[in-house]
Design a protein around this motif. Structure first.
Motif, PDB file in Angstrom:
ATOM      1  N   ARG A 185      -4.225  -5.590   7.977  1.00  0.00           N
ATOM      2  CA  ARG A 185      -2.912  -6.197   8.210  1.00  0.00           C
ATOM      3  C   ARG A 185      -2.387  -6.906   6.956  1.00  0.00           C
ATOM      4  O   ARG A 185      -1.918  -8.035   7.006  1.00  0.00           O
ATOM      5  CB  ARG A 185      -2.982  -7.172   9.388  1.00  0.00           C
ATOM      6  N   SER A 186      -2.491  -6.225   5.852  1.00  0.00           N
ATOM      7  CA  SER A 186      -2.014  -6.775   4.581  1.00  0.00           C
ATOM      8  C   SER A 186      -0.498  -6.923   4.593  1.00  0.00           C
ATOM      9  O   SER A 186       0.204  -6.302   5.392  1.00  0.00           O
ATOM     10  CB  SER A 186      -2.427  -5.838   3.437  1.00  0.00           C
ATOM     11  N   VAL A 187      -0.013  -7.746   3.684  1.00  0.00           N
ATOM     12  CA  VAL A 187       1.435  -7.854   3.507  1.00  0.00           C
ATOM     13  C   VAL A 187       1.978  -6.503   3.045  1.00  0.00           C
ATOM     14  O   VAL A 187       1.264  -5.699   2.436  1.00  0.00           O
ATOM     15  CB  VAL A 187       1.801  -8.929   2.457  1.00  0.00           C
ATOM     16  N   THR A 188       3.228  -6.248   3.348  1.00  0.00           N
ATOM     17  CA  THR A 188       3.892  -5.037   2.882  1.00  0.00           C
ATOM     18  C   THR A 188       4.677  -5.369   1.616  1.00  0.00           C
ATOM     19  O   THR A 188       4.830  -6.537   1.240  1.00  0.00           O
ATOM     20  CB  THR A 188       4.848  -4.492   3.951  1.00  0.00           C
ATOM     21  N   ILE A 189       5.192  -4.342   0.984  1.00  0.00           N
ATOM     22  CA  ILE A 189       5.902  -4.551  -0.278  1.00  0.00           C
ATOM     23  C   ILE A 189       7.121  -5.452  -0.102  1.00  0.00           C
ATOM     24  O   ILE A 189       7.449  -6.260  -0.972  1.00  0.00           O
ATOM     25  CB  ILE A 189       6.297  -3.196  -0.912  1.00  0.00           C
TER      26      ILE A 189
END
Length: 404
Positions: A185-189
Motif C-alpha cells: 500500500r505504498s504512496v502513488t505518484i
C-alpha cells in the motif's frame, strides 16, 4: 483522441512513463526521510532505487499502478517472481549481510498469503520458503509437461524467476528471504508531492507545497543528468540539503527562480504559426527561428509556472510585458522612420537587426523582471510571446503585412 494508436498501447506507455517517474520521486522521498547526512541514492543502478546509509545497502523494486484497485501481491504474482529474479542476479554484486531487499507495491498483500511473512523483517521465513519452493516446482513441472506434450509452455513471465530460485542452494534461499521485506500500500505518484511537503519542517506550512514542487523539479533534472552521464549516478543527501537551503532562501526573499534555463522544448513542440511568420517577414535564418522557438517555449512555461504558484504574478508579468513593449516601440518607431526611403530588401534587413536585438542585446539592456534575475530566456522568449499576439513585430510594416 489520437488516431491510429491502439488504446491499450497508449495505456501501457503511460503506465511505463509514470512508473519511471515514480522511481525518481520515490528515491527523493526515501532520501529525505533519512536522518544520516551521509545517505545517498541512485536510480536504475543495482535496482529501481538503491539507498546507501550507515554502511547498509537497501535495494528497492517498485511496483507502481495507476489502477483504482491495484492488483494484490501474491505467490502467483508475476511482479513478485520477476523481483526475485532481479535480486538473485544482483547477489554477486552485493554483500548479503549488509543488504536488504524491498518490494514496494501500491497493491496489498492478502492476510492469508504466505507473503504476509515478508511484511515484517523479523517474521519467520521457513513456512514462506516451503510455499515458494512448492510454487516454483509447480511452475517448472507444468512447463516440463507442456514441453513433452508439444503444447505452449505456461507461466512464461514467471519461469525465469522460479528457475533461478530453485537453482539457489537452500541456505542461500533462506539468507536471501531473511533480508526481504514487502512495503505494501505504498504512496502513488500523485501523492508524493504532499508526502514530500511533510518533511520540509523548516519551511512555513503555507510554502511547503511550493517548496516541494521546486525540489522535485531540481531532483528530476539530477536523475536525468545521472542517466545521461552528465553527473554521477549517486545523489548525496548533502546535495539535497543544499538545494533545500537554496529554496528556503529564495522563498524568504521572494526571489524568482529560472526554472527552465536547462530545459528545452519537446521534439514535437509546434509554436504558434505567427512566430515564424513574423520572422519570415524579415528573412530570418533557420537559426533565428530555432532560437525564437526555444526561448518562447521556456518563457511560456515560466510564466505559467509563476502564475500557478502565485496568481498575483499575473500583474507583475503584465507590467513587465508593457515595459518590454515600450522598449521595443522606441526602437521600432525609429526604425520605421529610418526605413521611409529604403528598398524592401533594406527594410527587411533593418527588421532582422531588430529581431536579433531581442535575442542578443535586449536581455542585458532591459532591466530584469525582478531583482537578482539574470536568465536571458525570459526577455528573449517574452518578445516572441508578444510577437505571436502582434503586440510587437520585427518588420517596419508588420501589422499591415499580417493584417489577415
Amino acid at each position: 483522441m489520437t488516431e491510429n494508436i491502439d488504446s491499450n498501447a497508449v495505456h501501457e506507455a503511460t503506465a511505463a512513463a509514470l512508473g519511471f517517474y515514480f522511481q525518481s520521486q520515490f528515491a527523493l522521498l526515501t532520501l529525505i526521510s533519512q536522518t544520516n547526512s551521509e545517505a545517498a541514492v541512485a536510480v536504475e543502478r543495482l535496482d529501481d532505487v538503491e539507498l546507501k546509509v550507515d554502511g547498509q545497502s537497501l535495494l528497492y523494486q517498485l511496483k507502481h499502478s495507476i489502477q483504482s484497485n491495484p492488483p494484490a501481491v501474491t505467490l502467483a504474482s508475476v511482479a513478485f517472481w520477476k523481483t526475485i529474479k532481479v535480486w538473485i542476479d544482483a547477489l554477486p554484486l552485493v554483500s548479503l549481510p549488509d543488504t536488504t531487499f524491498h518490494l514496494v507495491s501500491v497493491g496489498k498483500v492478502p492476510a492469508d498469503s504466505p507473503l504476509a511473512a515478508l511484511c515484517n523483517l523479523t517474521s519467520d521465513r521457513n513456512a514462506l520458503l516451503l510455499a515458494m519452493e512448492e510454487e516454483a516446482e509447480r511452475v517448472a513441472t507444468q512447463r516440463a509437461n507442456a514441453e513433452k506434450a508439444g503444447t505452449k509452455l505456461p507461466h512464461a513471465a514467471r519461469a525465469s524467476g522460479c528457475d533461478a530460485f530453485l537453482k539457489l542452494a537452500p541456505s542461500v534461499r533462506l539468507s536471501l528471504m531473511r533480508r526481504v521485506i514487502i512495503q505494501q500500500r505504498s504512496v502513488t505518484i500523485g501523492q508524493i508531492p504532499d508526502e514530500l511537503a511533510k518533511w520540509l519542517h523548516l519551511i512555513p506550512r503555507h510554502l511547503r507545497q511550493q517548496a516541494a514542487e521546486r525540489l522535485l523539479q531540481w531532483w528530476d533534472q539530477q536523475v536525468v543528468f545521472g542517466l545521461c552521464d552528465r553527473r554521477q549516478r549517486v545523489i548525496q543527501r548533502s546535495e539535497m540539503e543544499q538545494q533545500i537551503s537554496s529554496i528556503i532562501a529564495d522563498l524568504e526573499e521572494g526571489a524568482l527562480v529560472a526554472e527552465f534555463a536547462s530545459f528545452t522544448h519537446p521534439e514535437n513542440y509546434e509554436p504558434d504559426g505567427m512566430l515564424t511568420r513574423q520572422i519570415e517577414l524579415v528573412h530570418g535564418k533557420p537559426s533565428d527561428i530555432a532560437k525564437a522557438i526555444r526561448a518562447q517555449w521556456r518563457a511560456k512555461e515560466q510564466r505559467s509556472s509563476w502564475i500557478n504558484s502565485n496568481p498575483k504574478m499575473r500583474s507583475t508579468i503584465a507590467g513587465y510585458d508593457s515595459l518590454l513593449t515600450e522598449r521595443w516601440f522606441d526602437r521600432h518607431s525609429q526604425m520605421v522612420e529610418d526605413c521611409a526611403d529604403l528598398e524592401p530588401a533594406q527594410v527587411e534587413a533593418k527588421g532582422l537587426e531588430l529581431l536579433r536585438w531581442s535575442h542578443e542585446l535586449a536581455p542585458n539592456q532591459v532591466e530584469p523582471i525582478a531583482h537578482g534575475w539574470s536568465a536571458h530566456y525570459y526577455v528573449q522568449g517574452t518578445y516572441q510571446v508578444l510577437a505571436i499576439d502582434l503586440h510587437v513585430g520585427w518588420h517596419a510594416d508588420y501589422l499591415k503585412l499580417l493584417k489577415d
